[in-house]
Design an enzyme around this catalytic site. Sequence first.
Site, mmCIF file in Angstrom:
data_model
loop_
_atom_site.group_PDB
_atom_site.id
_atom_site.type_symbol
_atom_site.label_atom_id
_atom_site.label_comp_id
_atom_site.label_asym_id
_atom_site.label_seq_id
_atom_site.Cartn_x
_atom_site.Cartn_y
_atom_site.Cartn_z
ATOM 1 N N LYS A 269 1.055 -1.167 -0.075
ATOM 2 C CA LYS A 269 0.016 -0.039 0.193
ATOM 3 C C LYS A 269 0.730 1.042 0.084
ATOM 4 C CE LYS A 269 -1.818 1.798 3.658
ATOM 5 N NZ LYS A 269 -2.698 1.690 4.888
ATOM 6 N N ARG B 49 -10.286 -0.791 7.514
ATOM 7 C CA ARG B 49 -9.585 -1.890 8.221
ATOM 8 C C ARG B 49 -8.775 -1.313 9.474
ATOM 9 N NH1 ARG B 49 -4.367 0.006 9.396
ATOM 10 N NH2 ARG B 49 -3.005 0.151 7.199
ATOM 11 N N GLN C 143 -11.441 9.922 9.450
ATOM 12 C CA GLN C 143 -11.500 8.481 9.805
ATOM 13 C C GLN C 143 -12.453 8.136 10.877
ATOM 14 O OE1 GLN C 143 -10.200 6.340 7.353
ATOM 15 N NE2 GLN C 143 -9.595 8.273 6.193
ATOM 16 N N LYS D 123 4.717 10.150 17.733
ATOM 17 C CA LYS D 123 3.545 10.410 18.143
ATOM 18 C C LYS D 123 2.959 9.886 19.327
ATOM 19 C CE LYS D 123 1.084 11.090 13.693
ATOM 20 N NZ LYS D 123 -0.003 10.379 12.850
ATOM 21 N N GLY E 112 -4.086 6.458 16.611
ATOM 22 C CA GLY E 112 -3.556 7.535 16.011
ATOM 23 C C GLY E 112 -1.911 7.602 15.909
ATOM 24 N N ALA E 113 -1.415 6.858 16.959
ATOM 25 C CA ALA E 113 0.303 6.906 17.095
ATOM 26 C C ALA E 113 0.461 5.768 15.907
ATOM 27 C CB ALA E 113 0.735 6.502 18.410
ATOM 28 N N ASP E 114 0.839 6.295 14.761
ATOM 29 C CA ASP E 114 1.570 5.260 13.701
ATOM 30 C C ASP E 114 2.738 5.767 13.144
ATOM 31 O OD1 ASP E 114 0.647 7.686 12.474
ATOM 32 O OD2 ASP E 114 -0.881 6.501 11.059
#
Length: 337
Positions: free
Chosen positions: A70, A113, A141, A241, A235-237
Amino acid sequence: MFKIQILCKEDVQKILSMHQVIEVVESVYKAKSEGLTDVWPTVFYEFAPGRADLDIKSGYLKNKQLFGHKTVTWFGDNTEKGIPTLIGMIAVFDAQTGAPLGMTDAAYITGMRTRAAGALGAKYLARKDAENLLIVGAGNQSIFQIAATLTAISTIKKVRVAAQQAGNAKSFVAGIHDQLQQQFAINTEHILFEAVDNLEASVRDSHIIITVTPSRKPVIKKEWVQKGTHFSCIGADMEGKQEIDAEILTSSLLFVDDTKHCQEVGEIEIPLKQGIIHETHIIGELGDLILGKVNGRINNEQITIFDATGMALLDIATANAALKQAEQYEIGTKSMI
């Protein structure tokens, strides 16, 4: 030459239901726990720090004989240009021949997902009588997260939405009934939706808290958290973060989607680097919990946390499900490459 299926966002919306995506995501977590997948290294590049970046995630689903990637870009200035800030594509390949099978839009599948993952964390770790859901973040989102959680957990009676700007939460909540009905076919007549005015009070009164913010400093303090609360930290990706007070993790049951990736860029990244928690705090991955390899919550007093950074495996499997249905219903475009 190969003939492949190409699905735009509108095609994917017609095909995928939230219930179906939750099933696909759960099956991937199980496969990962059984050693039937490989997660390959992430490629991340910032064109302009905080304004424009590129993210490439890839992996291999051995049990399905699929691999893929992706590629997603986030360009914050796109808002002023009238185009989406998040743009991308998912490419799926046959692992037996290396041949491409198809491509899909990435934004919608990512939303579906990712929120399915957060909802599954809540399904397997929240108390069974959980009624109050708090979503921290009112971005594009968040609607997916609400839809997924309501699909996975039938006991929810109240949903609160918090945003950095109170007006954003109010406008988000104002149209939520129609959006959930029209986009996800979810009946919300029995559910109360509220915009949050006081985050501390809402945290204290919530059974499930799902964080979907880009924050780089904690927005939820430890002293606000009551016994029995479950957190799905979404959110922490990426590196740096952090959404919740690191001290919350020290007294919680901690689970992750992918151990290595969460250590590098997840909610646990900073607490690990600061020595507030250690690797031994991680009980296991969600797939291990689903398969009963590790134990989760055993009473309504425990605080539980699911740290989910997102895996390309989920995107690939979800995109493949969409491509299969598109073939069946003759949806999308076919192209020779």
